[in-house]
Design a protein around this motif. Sequence first.
Motif, PDB file in Angstrom:
ATOM      1  N   TYR A  32      -3.117   1.349   8.425  1.00  0.00           N
ATOM      2  CA  TYR A  32      -4.287   2.048   8.164  1.00  0.00           C
ATOM      3  C   TYR A  32      -5.090   1.595   6.879  1.00  0.00           C
ATOM      4  O   TYR A  32      -6.143   1.557   6.437  1.00  0.00           O
ATOM      5  N   ILE A  33      -4.169   0.597   6.090  1.00  0.00           N
ATOM      6  CA  ILE A  33      -4.830  -0.182   5.006  1.00  0.00           C
ATOM      7  C   ILE A  33      -4.555  -1.679   5.670  1.00  0.00           C
ATOM      8  O   ILE A  33      -3.350  -1.967   5.696  1.00  0.00           O
ATOM      9  N   GLU A  68       1.825   1.383  -4.136  1.00  0.00           N
ATOM     10  CA  GLU A  68       1.056   2.372  -3.433  1.00  0.00           C
ATOM     11  C   GLU A  68       1.448   3.791  -3.787  1.00  0.00           C
ATOM     12  O   GLU A  68       1.481   3.948  -5.338  1.00  0.00           O
ATOM     13  N   SER A  69       2.051   4.912  -3.043  1.00  0.00           N
ATOM     14  CA  SER A  69       2.337   6.027  -3.738  1.00  0.00           C
ATOM     15  C   SER A  69       3.347   5.984  -4.876  1.00  0.00           C
ATOM     16  O   SER A  69       3.442   7.200  -5.600  1.00  0.00           O
ATOM     17  N   LYS A  72       2.170   7.283  -8.193  1.00  0.00           N
ATOM     18  CA  LYS A  72       2.012   8.478  -8.611  1.00  0.00           C
ATOM     19  C   LYS A  72       2.760   9.086  -9.721  1.00  0.00           C
ATOM     20  O   LYS A  72       2.690   9.931 -10.256  1.00  0.00           O
ATOM     21  N   PHE A 101       0.758  14.004   3.276  1.00  0.00           N
ATOM     22  CA  PHE A 101       0.328  13.368   1.461  1.00  0.00           C
ATOM     23  C   PHE A 101      -1.226  13.156   1.287  1.00  0.00           C
ATOM     24  O   PHE A 101      -1.407  13.397   0.224  1.00  0.00           O
ATOM     25  N   ASN A 120      -1.756  12.961  -2.863  1.00  0.00           N
ATOM     26  CA  ASN A 120      -2.943  12.269  -2.930  1.00  0.00           C
ATOM     27  C   ASN A 120      -4.131  13.228  -3.826  1.00  0.00           C
ATOM     28  O   ASN A 120      -4.411  12.572  -4.955  1.00  0.00           O
ATOM     29  N   GLU A 165      -8.249  -1.343   0.344  1.00  0.00           N
ATOM     30  CA  GLU A 165      -8.068  -0.214   0.226  1.00  0.00           C
ATOM     31  C   GLU A 165      -9.350   0.555  -0.192  1.00  0.00           C
ATOM     32  O   GLU A 165      -9.808   1.681   0.372  1.00  0.00           O
ATOM     33  N   ASN A 172      -9.660   9.620   1.196  1.00  0.00           N
ATOM     34  CA  ASN A 172      -9.530  10.088  -0.204  1.00  0.00           C
ATOM     35  C   ASN A 172     -10.744  10.255  -0.824  1.00  0.00           C
ATOM     36  O   ASN A 172     -10.612  11.160  -1.905  1.00  0.00           O
ATOM     37  N   TYR A 196      -7.130   5.860  -9.015  1.00  0.00           N
ATOM     38  CA  TYR A 196      -6.164   5.938  -8.234  1.00  0.00           C
ATOM     39  C   TYR A 196      -5.924   4.841  -7.068  1.00  0.00           C
ATOM     40  O   TYR A 196      -4.771   4.284  -7.156  1.00  0.00           O
ATOM     41  N   CYS A 200      -2.797   2.107  -7.036  1.00  0.00           N
ATOM     42  CA  CYS A 200      -2.054   1.901  -5.636  1.00  0.00           C
ATOM     43  C   CYS A 200      -1.710   0.655  -5.447  1.00  0.00           C
ATOM     44  O   CYS A 200      -0.959   0.126  -4.578  1.00  0.00           O
ATOM     45  N   TYR A 248       7.439  12.451   1.368  1.00  0.00           N
ATOM     46  CA  TYR A 248       6.299  13.138   2.100  1.00  0.00           C
ATOM     47  C   TYR A 248       6.953  14.407   2.754  1.00  0.00           C
ATOM     48  O   TYR A 248       7.847  15.253   2.273  1.00  0.00           O
ATOM     49  N   GLY A 265       6.616   4.782  -1.103  1.00  0.00           N
ATOM     50  CA  GLY A 265       5.290   4.514  -1.010  1.00  0.00           C
ATOM     51  C   GLY A 265       5.035   3.765   0.604  1.00  0.00           C
ATOM     52  O   GLY A 265       6.009   3.024   0.907  1.00  0.00           O
ATOM     53  N   VAL A 266       3.759   3.647   0.919  1.00  0.00           N
ATOM     54  CA  VAL A 266       3.575   3.075   2.163  1.00  0.00           C
ATOM     55  C   VAL A 266       3.729   1.567   2.057  1.00  0.00           C
ATOM     56  O   VAL A 266       3.554   0.744   3.306  1.00  0.00           O
TER      57      VAL A 266
HETATM   58  N1  GLU Z   1      -2.874   4.379  -1.354  1.00  0.00           N
HETATM   59  C1  GLU Z   1      -2.457   5.062  -0.297  1.00  0.00           C
HETATM   60  C2  GLU Z   1      -3.307   6.140   0.387  1.00  0.00           C
HETATM   61  O1  GLU Z   1      -3.840   6.746  -0.516  1.00  0.00           O
HETATM   62  C3  GLU Z   1      -0.996   5.535  -0.814  1.00  0.00           C
HETATM   63  C4  GLU Z   1      -0.183   6.184   0.182  1.00  0.00           C
HETATM   64  C5  GLU Z   1       1.138   6.378   0.137  1.00  0.00           C
HETATM   65  O2  GLU Z   1       1.796   5.284  -0.227  1.00  0.00           O
HETATM   66  O3  GLU Z   1       1.704   7.207   0.191  1.00  0.00           O
HETATM   67  O4  GLU Z   1      -3.308   6.356   1.484  1.00  0.00           O
END
Ligand code: GLU
Length: 317
Positions: A32-33, A68-69, A72, A101, A120, A165, A172, A196, A200, A248, A265-266
């Motif tokens: 999706y990215i 990525e996540s 966080k 998430f 997120n 992204e 987001n 954010y 990521c 998740y 992270g994804v």
């Molecule tokens: N940047 C990704 C998003 O916001 C991170 C998702 C992830 O790693 O969980 O969808």
Amino acid sequence: MSHSIDKDLLREALEQAHERFCTDTAGKNADYIPYLASVPSSLFGIAATLPDGDTLTVGDCDYSFGIESVSKVPTALLAMNQHSAEAVLDKIGADATGLPFNSIMAILLENDHPSTPLVNAGAISACSMILPTGSAEGKWNAIRNFIEELCGSKVEVIEELYHSESATNFNNRSIAWLLRNYERIYDDPELSLDLYTRQCSLGITARQMAVMAATIAFGGVNPLTRREVFKSNLTPRITSMMATVGFYEHTGDWLFSTGLPAKSGVGGGIMAVVPGRIGIAAFAPPLDSSGNSSKAQKALGFIAQRLNLNIFNAIDH
Ligand code: GLU
């Protein structure tokens, strides 16, 4: 009861885990990215950092992938370090939503009480709390410097990932504005969202992620640089958040099986923290259906069992 980890046993466990799972073909890259879909799927690295700063590695531990996540975690820590753990609990919270998430429904359902900086909505909100308020550049420097202090080395944004992204993060964007609607964002929504997205898109290696995990495990003192990066009382705060929601919707299953506070992270990275003992990172791009790296989680589960890393285990380590 000895808590220290034997280096030879650790090396053996890392090598066995790599050998056992490197041919595993389960899962697929996040798509999706768009950038993430193009990362070579066969990459696989595991790294672990010990209290003396020694980092043992096997496989692709110097390849820079999208954090990525996992980002966080440092931003939640920085928000707690700049304000206080209580301020983050009050403004964002520490509860799992039980929903995906990136859930909008979670914000609608829980608009009167907060969730956690490790999903997120809470992560965008944590970006909004970072000081200095109102300054995109100042906030970004604070986040990047903090991550560099945790890793003990430099990190750079993967520009292609950042653009990929930014061009596709409509969900987001909705989250940021919905937070504004419920007064749960504490700076400009667009500025907070961009921070954010940028965090990521940072590139990080498994080796760097292991040092970051170790800095968290050892109460905020980077075992490589010996510098104090954050207040030691924040280690139990952040590891409890990771344990609650790091995987998740599969966090409970993961914690039950391994007893390892970890954040995935994804981009395919997973960072695991065993307080007082070790920091471990694993990286492999193909993900399972809930977004956790398939090989990385198998490798970490195997190592946790081999070295008795379950933090809930009361008997002899
Ligand atoms: N940047 C990704 C998003 O916001 C991170 C998702 C992830 O790693 O969980 O969808």
